[in-house]
Design a protein around this motif. Structure first.
Motif, PDB file in Angstrom:
ATOM      1  N   HIS A  99      15.837  48.324  24.577  1.00 16.25           N
ATOM      2  CA  HIS A  99      15.604  48.490  23.150  1.00 16.25           C
ATOM      3  C   HIS A  99      15.596  47.125  22.463  1.00 16.25           C
ATOM      4  CE1 HIS A  99      16.018  52.876  23.154  1.00 16.25           C
ATOM      5  NE2 HIS A  99      17.049  52.718  23.988  1.00 16.25           N
ATOM      6  N   PHE A 100      14.837  47.017  21.383  1.00 18.38           N
ATOM      7  CA  PHE A 100      14.795  45.781  20.610  1.00 18.38           C
ATOM      8  C   PHE A 100      16.102  45.619  19.846  1.00 18.38           C
ATOM      9  CE2 PHE A 100      13.287  43.595  16.596  1.00 18.38           C
ATOM     10  CZ  PHE A 100      13.191  42.339  17.189  1.00 18.38           C
ATOM     11  N   THR A 101      16.796  44.525  20.095  1.00 18.75           N
ATOM     12  CA  THR A 101      18.090  44.286  19.449  1.00 18.75           C
ATOM     13  C   THR A 101      17.991  43.238  18.345  1.00 18.75           C
ATOM     14  OG1 THR A 101      18.681  42.641  21.149  1.00 18.75           O
ATOM     15  CG2 THR A 101      19.378  44.935  21.512  1.00 18.75           C
ATOM     16  N   GLY A 102      16.764  42.946  17.944  1.00 21.31           N
ATOM     17  CA  GLY A 102      16.567  41.993  16.860  1.00 21.31           C
ATOM     18  C   GLY A 102      16.711  42.653  15.508  1.00 21.31           C
ATOM     19  N   THR A 103      16.112  42.047  14.492  1.00 20.01           N
ATOM     20  CA  THR A 103      16.221  42.555  13.125  1.00 20.01           C
ATOM     21  C   THR A 103      14.837  42.839  12.551  1.00 20.01           C
ATOM     22  OG1 THR A 103      16.325  40.244  12.364  1.00 20.01           O
ATOM     23  CG2 THR A 103      18.406  41.432  12.582  1.00 20.01           C
ATOM     24  N   MET A 104      14.712  43.974  11.876  1.00 18.94           N
ATOM     25  CA  MET A 104      13.496  44.338  11.171  1.00 18.94           C
ATOM     26  C   MET A 104      13.872  45.051   9.883  1.00 18.94           C
ATOM     27  SD  MET A 104      10.516  45.491  13.857  1.00 18.94           S
ATOM     28  CE  MET A 104      11.450  46.846  14.562  1.00 18.94           C
ATOM     29  N   PRO A 105      13.075  44.892   8.829  1.00 17.69           N
ATOM     30  CA  PRO A 105      13.389  45.563   7.559  1.00 17.69           C
ATOM     31  C   PRO A 105      13.352  47.078   7.706  1.00 17.69           C
ATOM     32  CG  PRO A 105      11.755  43.826   7.249  1.00 17.69           C
ATOM     33  CD  PRO A 105      11.895  44.025   8.723  1.00 17.69           C
ATOM     34  N   ALA A 106      14.375  47.754   7.173  1.00 17.36           N
ATOM     35  CA  ALA A 106      14.382  49.208   7.173  1.00 17.36           C
ATOM     36  C   ALA A 106      13.575  49.748   6.003  1.00 17.36           C
ATOM     37  CB  ALA A 106      15.811  49.734   7.093  1.00 17.36           C
ATOM     38  N   GLY A 107      13.478  48.965   4.939  1.00 16.47           N
ATOM     39  CA  GLY A 107      12.694  49.341   3.770  1.00 16.47           C
ATOM     40  C   GLY A 107      11.576  48.349   3.536  1.00 16.47           C
ATOM     41  N   SER A 108      11.431  47.918   2.297  1.00 16.34           N
ATOM     42  CA  SER A 108      10.386  46.945   1.974  1.00 16.34           C
ATOM     43  C   SER A 108      10.815  45.537   2.365  1.00 16.34           C
ATOM     44  CB  SER A 108      10.084  46.994   0.476  1.00 16.34           C
ATOM     45  OG  SER A 108      11.187  46.510  -0.271  1.00 16.34           O
ATOM     46  N   ASP A 109       9.823  44.673   2.527  1.00 20.48           N
ATOM     47  CA  ASP A 109      10.115  43.273   2.842  1.00 20.48           C
ATOM     48  C   ASP A 109      10.921  42.620   1.723  1.00 20.48           C
ATOM     49  OD1 ASP A 109       8.741  43.632   5.158  1.00 20.48           O
ATOM     50  OD2 ASP A 109       7.036  42.336   4.645  1.00 20.48           O
ATOM     51  N   LEU A 110      10.577  42.934   0.481  1.00 23.17           N
ATOM     52  CA  LEU A 110      11.284  42.350  -0.655  1.00 23.17           C
ATOM     53  C   LEU A 110      12.750  42.755  -0.669  1.00 23.17           C
ATOM     54  CD1 LEU A 110      11.240  40.710  -3.249  1.00 23.17           C
ATOM     55  CD2 LEU A 110      10.525  42.783  -4.479  1.00 23.17           C
ATOM     56  N   GLN A 111      13.019  44.007  -0.339  1.00 22.62           N
ATOM     57  CA  GLN A 111      14.397  44.485  -0.304  1.00 22.62           C
ATOM     58  C   GLN A 111      15.208  43.717   0.731  1.00 22.62           C
ATOM     59  OE1 GLN A 111      15.218  48.378   1.510  1.00 22.62           O
ATOM     60  NE2 GLN A 111      16.361  48.951  -0.333  1.00 22.62           N
ATOM     61  N   ARG A 131      19.531  34.111  15.293  1.00 19.86           N
ATOM     62  CA  ARG A 131      19.901  35.456  15.713  1.00 19.86           C
ATOM     63  C   ARG A 131      18.685  36.382  15.730  1.00 19.86           C
ATOM     64  NH1 ARG A 131      19.597  40.123  16.289  1.00 19.86           N
ATOM     65  NH2 ARG A 131      20.977  41.828  15.702  1.00 19.86           N
ATOM     66  N   SER A 132      17.770  36.194  14.781  1.00 18.37           N
ATOM     67  CA  SER A 132      16.564  37.020  14.732  1.00 18.37           C
ATOM     68  C   SER A 132      15.460  36.488  15.628  1.00 18.37           C
ATOM     69  CB  SER A 132      16.046  37.096  13.280  1.00 18.37           C
ATOM     70  OG  SER A 132      16.974  37.755  12.452  1.00 18.37           O
ATOM     71  N   LEU A 133      15.391  35.166  15.741  1.00 16.43           N
ATOM     72  CA  LEU A 133      14.297  34.546  16.505  1.00 16.43           C
ATOM     73  C   LEU A 133      14.450  34.761  18.004  1.00 16.43           C
ATOM     74  CD1 LEU A 133      11.726  32.891  16.169  1.00 16.43           C
ATOM     75  CD2 LEU A 133      13.126  30.807  16.273  1.00 16.43           C
ATOM     76  N   LEU A 184       9.552  38.740  10.720  1.00 18.01           N
ATOM     77  CA  LEU A 184      10.401  37.644  11.180  1.00 18.01           C
ATOM     78  C   LEU A 184      10.535  36.550  10.129  1.00 18.01           C
ATOM     79  CD1 LEU A 184      12.067  36.414  13.484  1.00 18.01           C
ATOM     80  CD2 LEU A 184       9.953  35.395  14.368  1.00 18.01           C
ATOM     81  N   TRP A 185       9.478  36.322   9.349  1.00 20.83           N
ATOM     82  CA  TRP A 185       9.515  35.274   8.330  1.00 20.83           C
ATOM     83  C   TRP A 185      10.666  35.499   7.346  1.00 20.83           C
ATOM     84  CZ3 TRP A 185       9.054  36.199   3.102  1.00 20.83           C
ATOM     85  CH2 TRP A 185       8.628  37.475   2.722  1.00 20.83           C
ATOM     86  N   ILE A 186      11.004  36.757   7.085  1.00 21.71           N
ATOM     87  CA  ILE A 186      12.104  37.064   6.166  1.00 21.71           C
ATOM     88  C   ILE A 186      13.405  36.474   6.686  1.00 21.71           C
ATOM     89  CG2 ILE A 186      13.507  38.937   5.200  1.00 21.71           C
ATOM     90  CD1 ILE A 186      11.013  40.715   5.374  1.00 21.71           C
ATOM     91  N   TYR A 187      13.631  36.595   7.990  1.00 19.95           N
ATOM     92  CA  TYR A 187      14.898  36.195   8.586  1.00 19.95           C
ATOM     93  C   TYR A 187      14.955  34.702   8.898  1.00 19.95           C
ATOM     94  CZ  TYR A 187      15.092  41.207   8.896  1.00 19.95           C
ATOM     95  OH  TYR A 187      15.081  42.552   8.571  1.00 19.95           O
ATOM     96  N   ILE A 188      13.863  34.014   8.622  1.00 21.68           N
ATOM     97  CA  ILE A 188      13.848  32.555   8.715  1.00 21.68           C
ATOM     98  C   ILE A 188      13.980  31.946   7.321  1.00 21.68           C
ATOM     99  CG2 ILE A 188      12.482  30.526   9.338  1.00 21.68           C
ATOM    100  CD1 ILE A 188      11.260  32.183  11.602  1.00 21.68           C
ATOM    101  N   VAL A 189      13.156  32.408   6.394  1.00 20.95           N
ATOM    102  CA  VAL A 189      13.107  31.816   5.054  1.00 20.95           C
ATOM    103  C   VAL A 189      14.317  32.209   4.208  1.00 20.95           C
ATOM    104  CG1 VAL A 189      11.790  31.663   2.909  1.00 20.95           C
ATOM    105  CG2 VAL A 189      10.584  31.737   5.112  1.00 20.95           C
ATOM    106  N   SER A 190      14.629  33.499   4.156  1.00 24.29           N
ATOM    107  CA  SER A 190      15.677  33.961   3.251  1.00 24.29           C
ATOM    108  C   SER A 190      17.065  33.410   3.592  1.00 24.29           C
ATOM    109  CB  SER A 190      15.708  35.493   3.220  1.00 24.29           C
ATOM    110  OG  SER A 190      16.595  35.957   2.232  1.00 24.29           O
TER     111      SER A 190
END
Length: 276
Positions: A149-161, A218-220, A232-238
């Motif tokens: 299973h993928f153990t990384g991070t992905m948005p559950a809702g919108s990217d902005l959220q 952690r996400s990369l 992925l950009w969310i978890y780098i930039v934010s």
């Protein structure tokens, strides 16, 4: 993840260390920034960052994998506790060697605040990403086939959220790190506990929304191993922006008019016990 400090009653550092330095440390670092500094070979720092990031990501992501594969036996609170404890024990284990960043966002924040030499930033970030990738690869080797299973991070809702949540929780994390791990007035001996508890709290409430990364590495790492780059950009930039903001906001309230003698005398409630 955090640069730890500790002082004794004489104003000198005790068992834990702030701003571990070497010969590449910028000249603007003073004894006010770190009462005690000593040389640590740069390669030892890099190895510590790889090992620390590896074990942090392996423990945290393994708890996710086990939860997905074995009828949610770990549970979400269990995953939160695993991440928090993993951060805590690794900070105490190698914080005196490398500063225990384990996080590119933290490394960059320290650098912009002139608490870490810019020339070491690329090597630190590379080691953090390597450690996270190796950990994700190990987990994939252990959990193969239907258990992969993928153990990384992905948005559950919108990217902005998710972007907003990651910014806030990383701001919170870096604010705590700046307070307990870089300020000589803080209780330095408890820095690892404070930082680990902050991670635990963040994962507890933000995990279902964004995955509560707070850490580009952690996400990369899992993204590279599993070739899943959605959001992925969310978890780098934010996290980078959140850590910068957290560090700079704490710096606005760091300064004090108290004399150094008074600051070091009251820096920790652990130092005065047993003394008249």
């Amino acid at each position: 993840m955090a640069e730890i400090n500790g002082t004794n009653g004489n104003g000198h550092h005790g068992g834990v260390v702030l701003d571990v330095k070497d010969n590449d440390t910028p000249s603007n670092f003073t004894r006010e920034d770190s009462v005690l500094s000593f040389s640590v070979p740069f390669m030892q720092k890099l190895v510590a960052e790889i090992a620390g990031t590896y074990f942090l990501i392996f423990a945290g992501c393994s708890s996710v994998a086990v939860n997905l594969n074995f009828d949610k036996v770990v549970t979400h609170p269990g995953i939160s506790i695993t991440w928090g404890f993993a951060v805590m024990v690794m900070v105490y284990s190698v914080g005196h060697i490398s500063g225990a960043h384990f996080n590119p966002a933290v490394t960059l924040a320290f650098a912009t605040c002139k608490r870490f030499p810019w020339k070491q930033v690329p090597a630190y970030i590379a080691c953090q990403v390597i450690g996270a990738t190796l950990a994700a690869g190990t987990i994939r080797l252990i959990f193969q086939g239907k258990q992969d299973h993928f153990t990384g991070t992905m948005p559950a809702g919108s990217d902005l959220q998710s972007f907003a949540v990651e910014f806030i929780i990383t701001f919170y994390l870096m604010f705590i790190i700046s307070g307990v791990a870089t300020d000589n007035r803080a209780i330095g001996e408890l820095a690892g506990l404070a930082v680990g508890s902050t991670v635990l709290l963040n994962v507890m409430f933000a995990g279902p929304i964004s995955g509560a990364s707070m850490n580009p590495a952690r996400s990369l790492g899992p993204a590279i191993v599993s070739h899943q780059y959605k959001g992925l950009w969310i978890y780098i930039v934010s996290p980078i922006l959140g850590a910068q903001a957290g560090a700079w906001v704490y710096n606005l309230i760091r300064y004090t008019d108290k004399p150094l003698r008074e600051i070091t005398k009251s820096a920790s409630f652990l130092k005065g016990k047993g003394r008249p």
